[in-house]
Scaffold this active site. Structure first.
Site, short mmCIF file in Angstrom:
data_model
loop_
_atom_site.label_atom_id
_atom_site.label_comp_id
_atom_site.label_asym_id
_atom_site.label_seq_id
_atom_site.Cartn_x
_atom_site.Cartn_y
_atom_site.Cartn_z
N GLU A 1 101.78 -33.37 96.39
CA GLU A 1 101.68 -33.08 97.98
C GLU A 1 102.90 -32.95 98.62
O GLU A 1 103.50 -34.02 98.61
CB GLU A 1 100.51 -33.97 98.70
CG GLU A 1 100.17 -33.52 100.05
CD GLU A 1 99.33 -34.34 100.94
OE1 GLU A 1 98.17 -33.80 101.18
OE2 GLU A 1 99.85 -35.32 101.33
N TYR B 1 102.32 -27.06 104.60
CA TYR B 1 101.79 -28.01 103.82
C TYR B 1 101.74 -27.10 102.57
O TYR B 1 101.42 -26.12 102.56
CB TYR B 1 100.50 -28.47 104.53
CG TYR B 1 99.69 -29.14 103.65
CD1 TYR B 1 99.76 -30.26 103.66
CD2 TYR B 1 98.88 -28.50 102.41
CE1 TYR B 1 98.86 -31.27 102.93
CE2 TYR B 1 98.20 -29.14 101.68
CZ TYR B 1 98.06 -30.56 101.83
OH TYR B 1 97.51 -31.38 100.73
#
Ligand code: GDP
Ligand code: MN
Length: 388
Positions: free
Chosen positions: A196, A108
């Site tokens: 992201e 992530y």
């Protein structure tokens, strides 16, 4: 403003972030053609402004033409419901066809504007693939943070620190660092609010690629980023909010039945709280701004009325820069022009309040007046309940 995954990937790749090869498709036929250009297995990805598409059937690994066609038939024209879209879902009208990647590890990587520190903060976790909310609940100790000093910008050593913190092999560090730095430069140079990459993938072939990408931009900076503004897809937005924002109104759609027309963001928030306290549910947040003209008030009524759940309207104006008589004229004009028959509660205070009240009283309209915010909220809630 949000953009699609394929748009974010295209932008990021210009900043040196590695992405898989892919192409856009609007039909099953185009989807198979794109796949034939890429060769081998592909992933068919629904392009909507939402994450968590995988779990909702919006990301499909396909090995042959029939599977691609099936996936495309399933996704196109469908309103995909993910846990981020709300029950109404979002319409899929574009597909991104991408070469399949052999995943070894999922990481992530997120960049956000942290309001508390007034700095860009980079967040990474070895538990990629899950939502950041999920990671912070179930594996909070895997989350690493780096704060960027705006005076010097993000430094290489910070990106290396993140890479080592993720526990990747030394030869991979040299591939992850440019990906992280590229995302940071894209964030800064394009006035983003959020970048992201979830997941950032290390492949079995020891390459680093951004398998998913999400970007959102500061709307106040769009005037100087025309090529970003162009990426807007109104079909992905709440139509109530699109209508309002296209007319310069600051509006946020909610689920209740009391439409709110208020000047000032703080007062608008307080109005929502008072409606809740009185046992009602607001249909929207709406700040009409400081010197709202009668025309602007009419526009606000139009925006509020586009929401078919609205059963009563509450106008709450504290005139400082503004003038109550001006607002009152706007309210009366709007109700006449738009033939509004539902109950409208008006609370005016501040500059020229007497003149304002007189205009309301002499209008011949059956408006409900209130002196205080609490009284206005109570009256709006009971009017909405009666109408229901
Ligand atoms: P999201 O569900 O909207 O976040 O969409 P993603 O693009 O992140 O895809 C969801 C998941 O699908 C990823 O976390 C991967 O596990 C998987 N996935 C996506 N693309 C590929 C691929 O090319 N190969 C494999 N094996 N899995 C993939
Ligand atoms: Mn994802």
């Amino acid at each position: 403003m949000d953009i699609h995954e394929y748009q974010a990937k295209e932008l990021l790749s210009k900043f040196g972030v590695p992405i898989p090869r892919g192409g856009l498709a609007y039909s099953p036929e185009q989807a198979t053609y794109r796949a034939s250009e890429l060769g081998g297995a592909v992933v068919v990805k629904a392009q909507i402004h939402s994450g968590a598409r995988g779990k909702a059937g919006g990301v499909k690994l396909c090995r042959n033409e029939r599977e691609i066609e099936e996936a495309a038939e399933f996704m196109l024209g469908r309103k995909l419901v993910t846990h981020q879209t709300g029950p109404a879902g979002k319409l899929v009208s574009r597909l991104y066809i991408e070469e399949a990647t052999n995943i070894d590890r999922e990481i992530y990587l997120g960049f956000v504007m942290d309001r508390a520190s007034e700095r860009i903060v980079v967040v990474a976790s070895a538990a990629g693939g899950m939502d950041i909310e999920e990671i912070s609940a179930s594996q909070p100790d895997t989350i690493i943070r780096v704060t960027v000093d705006p005076a010097v910008g993000m430094q290489q050593f910070q990106a290396r620190e993140l890479a080592f913190g993720l526990g990747v092999d030394p030869d991979i560090v040299n591939k992850i660092v440019p990906a992280i730095m590229g995302c940071y430069r894209a964030f800064r140079d394009l006035d983003a609010m959020m970048v992201e990459i979830n997941p950032l993938v290390i492949t079995k072939e020891k390459q680093v690629v951004a398998l998913d990408a999400k970007m959102s931009f500061d709307e106040n900076a769009l005037f100087r980023r025309p090529h970003i503004a162009e990426l807007r897809d109104k079909s992905q937005e709440d139509p109530r909010e699109t209508y309002a924002s296209d007319r310069g109104l600051s509006y946020v759609g909610l689920d209740g039945d009391i439409g709110c027309i208020v000047n000032g963001a703080g007062l608008a928030m307080a109005t929502l709280d008072m409606i809740k306290l009185a046992g009602g549910e607001p249909a929207n947040f709406l700040d009409i701004g400081g010197g709202a003209s009668p025309e602007r008030v009419t526009k606000s009524f139009k925006a509020v009325l586009r929401d078919k759940n609205v059963r009563a309207i509450m106008v709450n104006v504290f005139a400082g820069i503004n003038r109550c008589d001006w607002v009152a004229k706007g309210v009366v004009d709007a109700i006449k022009e738009l033939n509004i028959t539902m109950p409208v509660v008006v609370r005016l205070a501040g500059t020229n309040v007497e003149e304002g009240r007189k205009i309301i009283e002499q209008s011949g309209l059956t408006l409900i007046s209130a002196d205080t915010l609490a009284e206005a909220a109570k009256k709006a809630v009971s009017a909405a309940k009666q109408a229901a």
